[in-house]
Scaffold this active site. Structure first.
Site: not given
Ligand code: NAD
Ligand code: MLT
Length: 531
Positions: A155, A174, A235, A259, A264, A283, A285-286
């Site tokens: 992502i 990263d 997350r 998000d 949650e 939430h 995102g997807a």
């Protein structure tokens, strides 16, 4: 007759994924959604596979009851709703569908960044309330601003690509990406403190782990520019929620787009939801049609392939193995397990380390599965549970057994060799073997003695002085006990030195006969081996 499998879908999956399952008559599936962990635990014992999204919590308690479960398939990326160590311990493969929602989630992160920069949610609410507030919602341009991307996986890279298209300068961090690979993506790789110090916008795309929990905390905010804006579509908890609220109140952070939350849905009185500078989505995102179809189809196919022909894709607790690889690995896996089983019968004391060496052509094989097979063979006799390639390495690590692998492409007597050295507090034990051609196997070495035997059935292993008459005496004793000798293999260190006799016998040698054999003066030990 083909094996049948029972599959439970405990979250709602897009119907296209269910169509994939229907193509396989061997798969019988039930859809039971909204189950609490205790309810799921009560029924999971009937199933071979469990398909979930983020709603189902696969707890330790659920796994304890999952007596026939072989695979858990997560439609989506995050497997933080699955307790993976107990699943691994039980030998259950946990797989996700990592790519199906990456574009959708990256688009959400970009949308959130732009919505935050231009105050779109608040302006929209204002106009719906009948107002026309043109100065209140002056925003910030993103062109030429610096975006800091923390986590450059599936992502994070797409977000970086889209941001470059919007003419942003992209810097990233990263731990497993090289600066060269990042540069090829148009990203300048920097250390995290530098990213904090330089970015105008910071977006996180890491998994939630012990290392990333609170990665963006008060100390991180202290390093950032005044007016920075933060996005979390990964997350809840990667950005410390209390530290973020404090940083917004102090004026350090100009905005946050979230998000995901630690809890949650977040509680009504969550401090971040009281702040105008925070925009949030539940939430989502997807949550596009395209992504839901894709993750559902991907995971249904992966689970079907695993149950039906053993293909492992996108597993988070075992390396991937395709059916083609399995065909090549097959005899090596069998040999590895047999060597492990043989070592288990030779050792005295608990194993402290296992060193697996791959020689000749075997050096080109995937080592993980073979090492797992050695460990399975080594530990199976001791444990009252079924071992497989998933749980054997885990159980070895749990017992403090250090495992190492070495490879050498040099060809010795055999075109490929596998050698296993097991150390215990009392000694070091070596066994080796080879795969000949496609299937045939040979045992080639035991404790430094060369042998050549097919590793199948019962063997009487004797350590003796290399003097005449031993074979005759053994033959007589075995004959008296009615035990047939099927083959004989002698290995010795030097003429007249010590020898290892490997006598293939047609059945188990009773303990009383073993004791009698030990009374033969040249014999120092007699052990029955079963392979
Ligand atoms: P990925 O595994 O492809 O990438 C994660 C990257 O994070 C890896 O490159 C890894 O090296 C890096 N990383 C790990 N620890 C790090 C650290 N300490 N600092 C910096 N980088 C670190 O995962 P992905 O598919 O890109 O997903 C990223 C996150 O997005 C996951 O948490 C996933 O659960 C979440 N996600 C959220 C939604 C949503 O609905 N909001 C949808 C899909 C995915
Ligand atoms: C994921 O990890 O794939 C996302 O958070 C979406 C989801 O939970 O389904």
């Amino acid at each position: 007759m083909a094996e049948n499998f029972r599959v439970l879908l405990s979250d709602t999956l897009a119907p296209q994924g269910i169509e994939v399952l229907k193509r396989y008559p061997q798969l019988n599936f039930d859809i039971k959604t909204g189950l609490k962990p205790a309810e799921l635990a009560a029924i999971i014992g009937d199933y071979d596979a469990l398909l979930i999204r983020s709603g189902t919590k696969v707890t330790k308690e659920v796994i304890e009851h999952a007596t026939r479960l072989r695979v858990i398939g997560r439609a989506g990326v995050g497997v933080d709703n699955v307790d993976i160590p107990p699943a691994t311990r039980r030998g259950i493969v946990v797989m996700n569908s990592p790519l199906g929602n990456s574009v959708t989630t990256a688009e959400h992160a970009i949308s959130m960044m732009m919505a935050m920069a231009r105050h779109i949610p608040a302006a929209n609410a204002s106009i719906h309330a009948g107002k026309w507030e043109r100065t209140k919602f002056t925003g910030a341009e993103i062109c030429n601003k610096t975006l800091g991307v923390v986590g450059l996986g599936n992502i994070g890279r797409i977000v970086a690509d889209r941001a470059l298209g919007l003419k942003m300068k992209v810097i990233g961090y990263d731990p497993i990406l090289t600066a060269e690979a990042a540069a090829r993506l148009g990203i300048e790789l920097v250390a995290l403190p530098e990213l904090f110090a330089r970015a105008d916008f910071i977006t996180v795309h890491t998994p939630l782990t012990d290392d990333t929990r609170g990665l963006i905390n008060a100390a991180a905010f202290a390093k950032m520019k005044k007016g920075v804006r933060v996005i979390n579509c990964a997350r809840g908890g990667i950005v410390d929620e209390h530290a973020l609220a404090d940083a917004i109140v102090s004026g350090k952070v100009a905005g946050a787009a979230l998000d995901v939350f630690v809890e949650e849905p977040p509680p009504r009185d969550h401090p971040l939801l009281a702040l105008d500078a925070v925009i949030a989505t539940p939430h989502l995102g997807a949550a596009t049609d395209e992504a839901q179809v894709q993750v559902s189809v991907d995971i249904a196919q992966q689970v079907a392939d695993f149950l039906i022909d053993g293909t492992i894709r996108n597993a988070v607790n075992i390396p991937a193995v395709t059916p083609k690889e399995l065909e090549i690995l097959g005899p090596h896996l069998t040999l590895a397990e047999k060597l492990g089983r043989l070592a288990a019968q030779l050792i005295a004391g608990a194993p402290t380390s296992v060193a697996v060496s791959f020689g000749g052509e075997a050096a080109n094989l995937k080592p993980d599965a073979i090492t797992a097979a050695v460990l399975k063979g080594l530990m199976s006799g001791y444990l009252d549970e079924e071992l497989n390639a998933v749980n054997a390495p885990y159980l070895a690590a749990e017992r403090g057994i250090k495992v190492s692998e070495t490879r050498s492409r040099e060809v010795t007597d055999f075109i490929n060799t596998l050698s296993v050295v097991v150390r215990t507090a009392l000694g070091e034990y070596e066994v080796a073997g080879a795969v000949l051609g496609n299937r045939a196997m040979r045992l080639t070495r035991i404790d430094g003695y060369r042998v050549e035997a097919v590793p199948e059935g019962y063997f009487l292993m004797l350590h003796n002085r290399d003097v005449p008459g031993v074979v005759g005496a053994v033959g007589t004793l075995l004959g008296e006990a009615g035990i047939n000798i099927a083959g004989l293999e002698l290995g010795r260190d030097r003429v007249g030195g010590t020898a290892l006799s490997l006598i293939e016998v047609d059945g188990a040698v009773p303990p009383a006969v073993l004791e009698k054999l030990k009374t033969v003066s040249a014999i120092t030990s007699a052990t029955l081996l079963k392979l």
